[in-house]
Design a protein around this motif. Structure first.
Motif, PDB file in Angstrom:
ATOM      1  N   TYR A 104      37.464  31.422  39.784  1.00  0.00           N
ATOM      2  CA  TYR A 104      38.743  31.708  39.706  1.00  0.00           C
ATOM      3  C   TYR A 104      39.554  31.096  41.152  1.00  0.00           C
ATOM      4  CZ  TYR A 104      36.876  35.405  36.854  1.00  0.00           C
ATOM      5  OH  TYR A 104      36.083  35.987  35.882  1.00  0.00           O
ATOM      6  N   SER A 128      37.188  43.824  46.981  1.00  0.00           N
ATOM      7  CA  SER A 128      37.435  43.540  45.546  1.00  0.00           C
ATOM      8  C   SER A 128      36.585  42.313  45.410  1.00  0.00           C
ATOM      9  CB  SER A 128      38.853  42.765  45.587  1.00  0.00           C
ATOM     10  OG  SER A 128      39.720  43.492  46.219  1.00  0.00           O
ATOM     11  N   CYS A 132      34.293  43.453  41.958  1.00  0.00           N
ATOM     12  CA  CYS A 132      34.162  42.254  40.699  1.00  0.00           C
ATOM     13  C   CYS A 132      32.861  41.781  40.386  1.00  0.00           C
ATOM     14  CB  CYS A 132      35.314  41.073  41.105  1.00  0.00           C
ATOM     15  SG  CYS A 132      35.905  40.012  39.916  1.00  0.00           S
ATOM     16  N   GLN A 133      31.873  41.468  41.385  1.00  0.00           N
ATOM     17  CA  GLN A 133      30.930  41.090  40.873  1.00  0.00           C
ATOM     18  C   GLN A 133      29.993  42.198  40.303  1.00  0.00           C
ATOM     19  OE1 GLN A 133      28.897  38.128  42.383  1.00  0.00           O
ATOM     20  NE2 GLN A 133      27.607  38.783  40.821  1.00  0.00           N
ATOM     21  N   LEU A 136      31.453  42.564  36.649  1.00  0.00           N
ATOM     22  CA  LEU A 136      31.273  41.458  35.608  1.00  0.00           C
ATOM     23  C   LEU A 136      29.901  41.235  35.609  1.00  0.00           C
ATOM     24  CD1 LEU A 136      33.433  38.735  37.415  1.00  0.00           C
ATOM     25  CD2 LEU A 136      33.991  39.743  35.096  1.00  0.00           C
ATOM     26  N   GLU A 160      45.881  48.983  37.846  1.00  0.00           N
ATOM     27  CA  GLU A 160      45.184  48.678  39.294  1.00  0.00           C
ATOM     28  C   GLU A 160      46.201  48.796  40.273  1.00  0.00           C
ATOM     29  OE1 GLU A 160      43.150  45.327  41.926  1.00  0.00           O
ATOM     30  OE2 GLU A 160      43.846  44.777  39.855  1.00  0.00           O
ATOM     31  N   LEU A 167      42.649  39.094  42.137  1.00  0.00           N
ATOM     32  CA  LEU A 167      41.237  38.823  41.543  1.00  0.00           C
ATOM     33  C   LEU A 167      40.847  39.570  40.426  1.00  0.00           C
ATOM     34  CD1 LEU A 167      38.775  37.261  41.789  1.00  0.00           C
ATOM     35  CD2 LEU A 167      37.913  38.671  43.599  1.00  0.00           C
ATOM     36  N   LEU A 168      40.827  41.006  40.660  1.00  0.00           N
ATOM     37  CA  LEU A 168      40.265  41.974  39.508  1.00  0.00           C
ATOM     38  C   LEU A 168      41.158  41.680  38.276  1.00  0.00           C
ATOM     39  CD1 LEU A 168      39.742  44.958  41.810  1.00  0.00           C
ATOM     40  CD2 LEU A 168      38.008  43.638  40.635  1.00  0.00           C
ATOM     41  N   ALA A 171      39.935  38.559  36.583  1.00  0.00           N
ATOM     42  CA  ALA A 171      38.439  38.560  36.290  1.00  0.00           C
ATOM     43  C   ALA A 171      38.281  39.677  34.999  1.00  0.00           C
ATOM     44  CB  ALA A 171      37.489  38.987  37.004  1.00  0.00           C
ATOM     45  N   LEU A 172      38.955  40.917  35.103  1.00  0.00           N
ATOM     46  CA  LEU A 172      38.747  42.000  34.194  1.00  0.00           C
ATOM     47  C   LEU A 172      39.695  42.176  33.226  1.00  0.00           C
ATOM     48  CD1 LEU A 172      37.668  44.782  36.834  1.00  0.00           C
ATOM     49  CD2 LEU A 172      36.311  43.044  35.595  1.00  0.00           C
ATOM     50  N   CYS A 241      41.375  49.482  44.728  1.00  0.00           N
ATOM     51  CA  CYS A 241      40.367  48.836  45.707  1.00  0.00           C
ATOM     52  C   CYS A 241      40.993  48.294  47.040  1.00  0.00           C
ATOM     53  CB  CYS A 241      39.820  47.652  44.982  1.00  0.00           C
ATOM     54  SG  CYS A 241      38.494  46.727  45.420  1.00  0.00           S
TER      55      CYS A 241
END
Length: 318
Positions: A104, A128, A132-133, A136, A160, A167-168, A171-172, A241
């Motif tokens: 990203y 974050s 995220c890690q 995912l 959120e 970032l979240l 990704a999500l 977060c």
């Protein structure tokens, strides 16, 4: 009641059996920081603020998500292991799935971190990345008991709070039914830019401002003008977060959580870097006292000893 006896009507969230119920803020903070002090891998390092890079205006965040190794123990860094290279080769041959690589590109505004007092959302923070890690990894290679059940997440409505550079959300967002990502108004342009460059569908991800202080100061009859929960919810999951860093923002944050999660069908996942004890203690105490909340601390194996994660939901009798 312990975590193994826990039964939830919320299909989305799975409470790990080794979670611990939080009943007293003072006791909880004492336990957390006692464990941190006794952790040899981190006790010699300063806690720091927790940002990833406070100087770059653009950064690439990459995740190399490895599948689990069936029938083999996890890798260890013990000095007694003489041939780590040979073990890695055995593990690689045992993999049934290929690793997933995700990347990203996010813009930051590090100048605002220094020029606007109290404005910390213009850069990316470690908590974050860790969250995220975790999410995912569990999404692509689900364990027996993932925190978020994949099938339920696909239709879930997620909110959120204090999303920062997003970032979240990037990704999500594609993994959910709908993702509402929020921060204060001054951060929305940067947040919207990062979400847009990730090519997320506007029908799947909504970017909007949500000022907790304005919500707290508004009469209850006017709070929908600050943030219209009905227009985006009801929410199945609220993510918060690394938003706990300022004692002045603790009451507004808890007010925002209570406002966005009025019923028992919403899980609130709060993740925080361990910094000042007093701020975390005040947050946890305020949250516990703000209503009939049931709160659990998730095991440190999920995010490490330097990052705390609490999951909470209103009791069904509310």
């Amino acid at each position: 009641m312990n975590a193994e006896q826990f039964s939830s009507s919320i299909d989305l969230f799975c409470l790990p059996p080794d979670s611990e119920r939080v009943l007293d803020a003072d006791e909880e903070i004492f336990l957390i920081y006692t464990r941190l002090a006794g952790d040899g891998s981190s006790s010699s390092e300063p806690l720091g603020l927790g940002f990833v890079d406070s100087k770059s205006s653009e950064m690439t965040v990459s995740f190399n998500i490895e599948p689990p190794i069936p029938g083999l123990p996890e890798m260890t860094t013990s000095p007694a292991r003489k041939s780590p290279g040979r073990d890695r080769k055995k593990q690689a041959r045992a993999r049934k799935s290929e690793p997933v690589f995700l990347s990203y590109v996010l813009e930051q505004d590090p100048s605002s971190l220094r020029s606007r007092k109290g404005d910390t959302g213009n850069v990316l923070w470690r908590a974050s990345v860790r969250l995220c890690q975790l999410l995912l990894t569990e999404h692509h290679f689900p364990p027996a008991q993932p925190l978020l059940r994949r099938v339920s997440l696909e239709t879930a409505r997620v909110l959120e709070l204090g999303a920062g550079i997003g970032l979240l959300a990037c990704a999500l967002g594609p993994l959910t039914g709908h993702y509402t990502v929020t921060d204060i108004e001054v951060l929305v342009p940067l947040l919207r830019k990062n979400v847009s460059r990730s090519a997320l569908s506007p029908s799947r991800v909504t970017v909007t401002d949500f000022d907790w202080v304005a919500l707290q100061n508004a009469p209850k009859s006017r709070r929908s003008t600050v943030f219209g929960v009905d227009g985006h919810g009801p929410f199945d999951l609220i993510l918060c977060c690394d938003c706990i860093y300022n004692t002045e923002l603790v009451p507004p944050l808890v007010e925002a959580i209570n406002y966005a999660a009025p019923g028992s069908g919403t899980v609130v996942l709060v993740v925080a870097e361990l910094r000042e004890e007093d701020v975390l203690r005040e947050f946890l105490s305020t949250w516990l006292e703000s209503g009939s909340w049931e709160i659990w601390r998730l095991p440190e194996r999920h995010l490490g000893v330097r990052t705390i994660a609490w999951a909470g939901w209103r009791k069904s009798s509310d």
